[in-house]
Design an enzyme around this catalytic site. Structure first.
Site, PDB file in Angstrom:
ATOM      1  CB  SER A  92     -12.123  -1.180  28.648  1.00 16.29           C
ATOM      2  OG  SER A  92     -13.246  -1.043  29.502  1.00 16.29           O
TER       3      SER A  92
ATOM      4  CB  ALA B 297     -17.325   0.139  22.531  1.00 14.34           C
TER       5      ALA B 297
ATOM      6  CE1 TYR C 178     -22.837  -6.675  37.659  1.00 15.18           C
ATOM      7  CE2 TYR C 178     -22.585  -8.890  38.545  1.00 15.18           C
ATOM      8  CZ  TYR C 178     -22.394  -7.986  37.524  1.00 15.18           C
ATOM      9  OH  TYR C 178     -21.784  -8.376  36.357  1.00 15.18           O
TER      10      TYR C 178
ATOM     11  CE  LYS D  58     -24.732  -7.446  34.509  1.00 12.36           C
ATOM     12  NZ  LYS D  58     -24.682  -6.868  33.133  1.00 12.36           N
TER      13      LYS D  58
END
Length: 248
Positions: free
Chosen positions: A15, A13, A156, A160
């Site tokens: 950025s 939270a 990554y 995801k």
């Protein structure tokens, strides 16, 4: 703390998408719990929001999502404070850019912890609290690369992609308790995660989208806020692309 308020917990939270989501909800007079691991940046984010919304109901929890024990302590703290938790938006994460053959074990473990295990533990902790009221909405941030793939982002993208399985299965588990679970799949968003891209790469990526621009944190925050709201009361188990038509 207003114990009669209903709170939404937002990770990452301080950025990017997380901050944009917090700002969106606070502007709607929603109570929020800001979660990040850096105390200084987290407090700065809170102060920045309070400058614009002095009456906002904003709590903070310093939590390292790379530490499973820390995540469990987060929900222990929320439970002890008897906070009414009705929403979660999991935005925290970082992006490993390296060919699989060059990815070290420790990097793979870190990506697994922050993107998948943290998501599982956040869903577990949040759903236990939401069961008390039989009401809630969980929003996880996935990525466009989960479906279209990306060379140099195998680890990554794999983490995801696993979010979709989490969302579709957990939505079925929790549906009878009126707890909804969805994911967002952002395209290339102008946040600290992509700040290292040079202008040429940003221009190239912009031209690949149907809308011919990169996304902003607010583009994702708007959809997250919708999924948290009663307007999305009949939406669950979905992964929604917010990518400006990158995959078209």
């Amino acid at each position: 703390m207003n114990k009669t308020a209903t709170y939404t917990l937002i990770t990452g939270a301080n950025s990017g998408i997380g901050y944009a989501t917090a700002s969106n909800l606070v502007a709607q007079h929603k109570a929020v719990i800001l979660v990040a691991r850096n105390a200084e940046k987290l407090n700065m984010a809170r102060e920045q929001l309070l400058l614009s919304y002095p009456m906002a109901n904003i709590l903070t929890e310093i939590t390292d999502l790379g530490d499973s024990a820390d995540i469990k302590q987060l929900f222990s703290s929320i439970s002890q404070q008897k906070i009414n938790l009705e929403g979660v938006v999991h935005c925290a994460g970082d992006m490993l850019e390296a060919p699989l053959m060059m990815s070290r074990d420790v990097q793979i473990d870190q990506q697994y912890q922050i993107h998948l295990k943290a998501a599982l533990l956040l869903c577990q902790g949040a759903s236990k609290l939401m069961l008390r009221k039989k009401c809630g909405s969980i929003v996880l941030v996935s990525s466009v690369v989960a479906e279209q793939g990306s060379s140099g982002q195998v680890v990554y993208a794999s983490m995801k992609a696993a979010i979709k399985g989490l969302v579709t299965s957990l939505a079925q588990e929790l549906g009878s308790y009126n707890i909804r679970v969805n994911a967002l799949a952002p395209g290339v968003i102008a946040t600290p995660l992509t700040a290292h891209f040079d202008d040429a790469k940003k221009q190239q990526l912009s031209q690949r989208t149907a809308l011919k621009r990169l996304g902003e944190g607010e583009d994702i925050a708007n959809v997250a806020a919708f999924l948290l709201s009663s307007q999305a009361a009949y939406i669950t188990g979905q992964t929604i692309a917010v990518d400006g038509g990158l995959r078209l």
